[in-house]
Design an enzyme around this catalytic site. Structure first.
Site, PDB file in Angstrom:
ATOM      1  N   HIS A   1      -6.100  -7.294  -0.504  1.00  0.00           N
ATOM      2  CA  HIS A   1      -6.347  -5.892  -0.850  1.00  0.00           C
ATOM      3  C   HIS A   1      -5.591  -5.492  -2.118  1.00  0.00           C
ATOM      4  CE1 HIS A   1      -6.748  -6.227   3.600  1.00  0.00           C
ATOM      5  NE2 HIS A   1      -7.858  -5.553   3.358  1.00  0.00           N
TER       6      HIS A   1
ATOM      7  N   HIS B   1       0.817  -1.226   0.000  1.00  0.00           N
ATOM      8  CA  HIS B   1       0.000   0.000   0.000  1.00  0.00           C
ATOM      9  C   HIS B   1       0.851   1.275   0.000  1.00  0.00           C
ATOM     10  CE1 HIS B   1      -3.646  -2.260   0.373  1.00  0.00           C
ATOM     11  NE2 HIS B   1      -3.313  -2.786   1.538  1.00  0.00           N
TER      12      HIS B   1
ATOM     13  N   ASP C   1      -2.318 -10.525  -2.307  1.00  0.00           N
ATOM     14  CA  ASP C   1      -2.921 -10.063  -1.050  1.00  0.00           C
ATOM     15  C   ASP C   1      -4.411  -9.790  -1.303  1.00  0.00           C
ATOM     16  OD1 ASP C   1      -1.995  -8.638   1.759  1.00  0.00           O
ATOM     17  OD2 ASP C   1      -3.699  -7.594   0.855  1.00  0.00           O
TER      18      ASP C   1
ATOM     19  N   ASP D   1      -4.490 -12.878   3.607  1.00  0.00           N
ATOM     20  CA  ASP D   1      -5.801 -12.361   4.062  1.00  0.00           C
ATOM     21  C   ASP D   1      -6.944 -12.752   3.124  1.00  0.00           C
ATOM     22  OD1 ASP D   1      -4.424 -10.644   2.361  1.00  0.00           O
ATOM     23  OD2 ASP D   1      -4.699  -8.852   3.605  1.00  0.00           O
TER      24      ASP D   1
HETATM   25  N1  Q9C Z   1     -12.591  -2.642   8.422  1.00  0.00           N
HETATM   26  C1  Q9C Z   1      -2.531  -5.266   4.220  1.00  0.00           C
HETATM   27  O1  Q9C Z   1      -3.174  -6.312   4.185  1.00  0.00           O
HETATM   28  N2  Q9C Z   1      -8.178  -1.928   6.658  1.00  0.00           N
HETATM   29  N3  Q9C Z   1      -3.069  -4.130   4.622  1.00  0.00           N
HETATM   30  C2  Q9C Z   1      -9.460  -2.492   6.486  1.00  0.00           C
HETATM   31  C3  Q9C Z   1     -11.696  -2.860   7.367  1.00  0.00           C
HETATM   32  C4  Q9C Z   1      -7.248  -2.495   5.767  1.00  0.00           C
HETATM   33  C5  Q9C Z   1      -4.436  -4.035   5.057  1.00  0.00           C
HETATM   34  C6  Q9C Z   1     -10.448  -2.047   7.508  1.00  0.00           C
HETATM   35  C7  Q9C Z   1      -5.848  -2.289   6.181  1.00  0.00           C
HETATM   36  C8  Q9C Z   1      -4.866  -2.619   5.110  1.00  0.00           C
HETATM   37  C9  Q9C Z   1      -1.095  -5.252   3.857  1.00  0.00           C
HETATM   38 ZN    ZN Z   2      -4.149  -7.110   2.654  1.00  0.00          ZN
END
Ligand code: Q9C
Ligand code: ZN
Length: 352
Positions: free
Chosen positions: A202, A164, A200, A289
């Site tokens: 996301h 990110h 991932d 995830d």
């Molecule tokens: N309620 C990685 O997996 N936040 N980052 C989601 C949902 C996402 C995740 C909140 C945070 C990023 C590397």
């Molecule tokens: Zn992620």
């Protein structure tokens, strides 16, 4: 397989993160990397090694020097300003903030500066964050060096994750972009076109931005549809790159509930797409995830599914630099990473 890891990530620890305005127990915790480490050791089949040091140049090749300076110095400045709690923004700079009023300036005070660089409220900075961040990048670069020197595959147990983080913006638990640093560095070392496969849950907004206009680092990502989930602003199927990089970004947004068979079908397409645009090495942003029990994701992969994913990616015949990104259901993280790497070794050989 060669596994690169460091205990430095333990210094990057905080109790809560702010999700949807609520303080909730932190999800991106040291126990994640510890669980993966322990499971890899328990197999007795992997070789663990600490990272070597690669200096700042590979980080400066993809990130704004001022952002790196901010990350390096912000904790000291924060403490000097009288605060002791983790650094989380109060205000975040929107692109519309100065509409019609000219350029924005980086604020001078620590409380102002964080919202200039960080785009969300879920990525706190504490005393050990910079050291952990530096070592995660060194872990990634050490894994990449091993592959450059002939290994068929290597795994970097990066924490914090990276995908990110963009050129001059960080967030999403990420501070610098480990996969991007490695891909750009490999290109500079003469590895030809280096693909990035981001699995991932996301969308890797940072990685996409960093290579948007580049044809030498094709980027393919499978992720939860941004019409539904974080990071909301990128990862749609019609985002395909720009300028010289037009056609070198592939986004595959997935519906909620996607399970092994459906996921593997899309993964096969993405790997083919990447394979035809890559010379030798693929960097994998390995998020876990997508797991059926992950509290941040809504896909439904299983441990056996991860083994099949590793196998499918290894069948490309490309050499692999596999880097850890997300994955938040700690009890299954170790098994799932072990399964993915087992899948790779079942194709590439145990010496991979
Ligand atoms: N309620 C990685 O997996 N936040 N980052 C989601 C949902 C996402 C995740 C909140 C945070 C990023 C590397
Ligand atoms: Zn992620």
């Amino acid at each position: 397989m060669l596994i690169v890891h460091s205990p430095a990530h333990h210094g990057h620890a905080y109790d809560v993160e702010i999700q949807h305005g609520q303080a909730v127990p932190a999800l991106e915790v040291p126990a994640r990397a510890q669980a993966i480490h322990d499971a890899l050791v328990a197999t007795g089949r992997h070789t663990l090694t600490p990272p070597g040091t690669h200096g700042m140049a590979p980080l400066e090749a993809v990130h704004d020097a001022a952002m790196l300076r901010y990350l390096e110095t912000c904790w000291t400045d924060w403490v000097a300003s009288g605060r002791t709690t983790p650094i989380v923004p109060e205000t975040v700079l929107l692109h519309t903030y100065r509409d019609g009023m000219g350029e924005v300036r980086e604020p001078r005070t620590p409380a102002g500066r964080i919202g200039y660089w960080c785009f969300d409220t879920e990525s706190p900075i504490v005393e050990g964050t910079w050291q952990a961040t530096r070592e995660a990048a060194d872990i990634a670069l050490t894994a990449a060096s091993a592959v450059l020197e002939g290994a068929v595959a290597a795994y970097g147990l990066c924490r914090p994750p990276g995908h990110h983080a963009a050129r001059r913006m960080f967030g999403g638990y990420c501070y610098v972009n480990n996969a991007a640093i490695v891909a750009a560095w490999l290109v500079g070392q003469g590895a030809g076109r280096v693909g990035i496969l981001d699995v991932d849950f996301h969308h890797g907004n940072g990685t996409q931005q960093l290579f948007w206009e580049r044809a030498d680092v094709p980027y393919a990502s499978l992720h939860g549809d941004p019409d539904r989930v974080y990071p909301y602003f990128s990862g749609h199927a019609d985002e395909r790159g720009g300028g010289a990089g037009t056609g070198f970004t592939l986004n595959v947004p997935l519906p909620a509930g996607t399970s092994d068979d459906g996921y593997l079908r899309e993964l096969a397409r993405a790997v083919d797409w990447l394979d035809s645009r890559t010379d030798d090495i693929i960097v994998v942003s390995l998020g876990i995830d997508t797991y059926e029990r992950d509290q941040l994701g809504d896909l439904a992969l299983t441990t056996e599914g991860y083994r099949r994913c590793g196998e499918l990616v290894a069948h490309s015949g490309r050499r692999l630099v596999v880097l850890q990104e997300g994955g938040y259901f700690v009890p299954a993280l170790g098994d799932n990473v072990v399964a993915w790497l087992d899948g790779v070794e079942s194709v590439a050989g145990a010496g991979a």
